[in-house]
Design an enzyme around this catalytic site. Structure first.
Site, PDB file in Angstrom:
ATOM      1  CE  LYS A 199     -55.031  -9.793 -10.458  1.00  0.00           C
ATOM      2  NZ  LYS A 199     -53.582  -9.954 -10.584  1.00  0.00           N
ATOM      3  CD  GLN A 207     -51.700 -12.004 -12.928  1.00  0.00           C
ATOM      4  OE1 GLN A 207     -52.253 -10.930 -12.713  1.00  0.00           O
ATOM      5  NE2 GLN A 207     -51.668 -12.972 -12.040  1.00  0.00           N
ATOM      6  CG  ASP A 211     -49.441  -6.167  -8.414  1.00  0.00           C
ATOM      7  OD1 ASP A 211     -50.381  -6.596  -7.727  1.00  0.00           O
ATOM      8  OD2 ASP A 211     -49.124  -6.630  -9.521  1.00  0.00           O
TER       9      ASP A 211
HETATM   10  N1  GUN Z   1     -49.490 -13.518  -9.545  1.00  0.00           N
HETATM   11  C1  GUN Z   1     -49.996 -14.093  -8.428  1.00  0.00           C
HETATM   12  N2  GUN Z   1     -50.417 -13.144  -7.561  1.00  0.00           N
HETATM   13  C2  GUN Z   1     -50.181 -11.956  -8.144  1.00  0.00           C
HETATM   14  C3  GUN Z   1     -50.419 -10.612  -7.741  1.00  0.00           C
HETATM   15  O1  GUN Z   1     -50.915 -10.307  -6.654  1.00  0.00           O
HETATM   16  N3  GUN Z   1     -50.043  -9.654  -8.633  1.00  0.00           N
HETATM   17  C4  GUN Z   1     -49.472  -9.964  -9.832  1.00  0.00           C
HETATM   18  N4  GUN Z   1     -49.125  -8.959 -10.626  1.00  0.00           N
HETATM   19  N5  GUN Z   1     -49.240 -11.192 -10.236  1.00  0.00           N
HETATM   20  C5  GUN Z   1     -49.605 -12.185  -9.386  1.00  0.00           C
END
Ligand code: GUN
Length: 284
Positions: free
Chosen positions: A53, A97, A120
């Site tokens: 990211k 996350q 998100d």
């Molecule tokens: N863990 C797995 N997929 C995601 C996601 O799309 N966003 C976040 N914040 N954590 C994740």
């Protein structure tokens, strides 16, 4: 039939080129989009996702900050950090996350994030707005799947879509987004008896359970679009999805590879949401 491969890397590259222009336009207005990522603990997969990211942000000029907290930090330490980021004018998007360690309540954490910075799309205000069809931010993975379907001109309205998975991150929002676009949606999950009764009728299947070979060519309709959201690591270290790619490819009309299908699109939609959040600061 040999399916067309749905190339998420290629579509991502095209979208990111357009996004870099939007970031340049913001910079002319002296706005630099900023994303803050909170990473709690040392889950190896989460570390890889966060690194990807950050790299993606760098590549198009989004400023990113990673706040790393130890796996035994308190819930209130995470909440304090989020309150600080909520009021930081340089931060347009906040992402925690997942998964979080067990002693931290996911809902409490996600709901303290300002909905206007919830890139998100997990805050209940944004989830509710998605249900009523006017969300500011859609969750990144299902949003990316919709972009892929549209890019390959795969019809949604009037088609039967089967979503396999019931997570808050993928399965539930995916089903809502397909429904919003006029699909007839069946929502299955890992416990559905005789999954193939559903999947054999489907024009679109989205597999998001996290189980190797959950779907194969015998379970799908000729010409269907098969979207594989699964990411499973095999003992030899290689990555595979939930779909038996080779057998699906000989029956389906479209199929996403793993890696290189949905994965890059998830990150691209995070960039999109962060830029949109920065653009909204001008409009408001
Ligand atoms: N863990 C797995 N997929 C995601 C996601 O799309 N966003 C976040 N914040 N954590 C994740």
């Amino acid at each position: 039939m040999i399916a067309e491969v749905v190339d998420g890397k290629l579509v991502s590259q095209k979208l990111r080129t357009q996004m870099a222009e939007r970031v340049d336009n913001l910079r002319l207005k002296e706005i630099k989009p900023g994303l803050a990522v909170i990473l709690v603990g040392d889950n190896p997969a989460s570390q890889v996702y966060v690194r990807n990211k950050v790299r993606a942000c760098d590549s198009i000029g989004i400023q990113s900050t990673v706040i790393r907290l130890s796996k035994d930090c308190s819930e209130s330490a995470v909440l304090d950090e989020l309150m600080r980021l909520n009021s930081d004018p340089n931060i347009n998007g906040i992402l925690v996350q997942l998964p979080l360690p067990n002693h931290i309540d996911d809902n409490k954490v996600l709901e303290i994030i300002k909905p206007e910075k919830d890139v998100d799309g997990f805050h209940k205000v944004n989830v509710g707005a998605m249900v009523t069809g006017n969300a500011q931010f859609y969750p990144c993975t299902p949003h990316g799947v919709m972009k892929l379907l549209d890019h390959y001109n795969i019809a949604i309205e009037g088609r039967h879509a089967v979503v396999i998975g019931r997570s808050n991150i993928v399965g539930k929002p995916m089903a809502l987004m397909l429904l919003e676009r006029g699909a007839t949606v069946s929502i299955c999950n890992s416990k559905t008896p005789d999954l193939s009764v559903f999947t054999r009728q489907a024009d679109i299947v989205v597999a998001a359970v996290g189980r190797v070979n959950m779907l194969n060519g015998e379970m799908i309709k000729s010409g269907a679009a098969i979207i594989d959201v699964g990411i499973n690591r095999l003992k030899d270290g290689s990555l595979v999805g939930d779909v038996d790619y080779e057998s699906a490819r000989s029956v389906a009309g479209f199929v996403t590879p793993v890696p290189g299908g949905v994965g890059p699109m998830t990150i691209t939609m995070l960039l999109e949401n962060t830029i949109r959040s920065a653009e909204m600061t001008i409009a408001s």
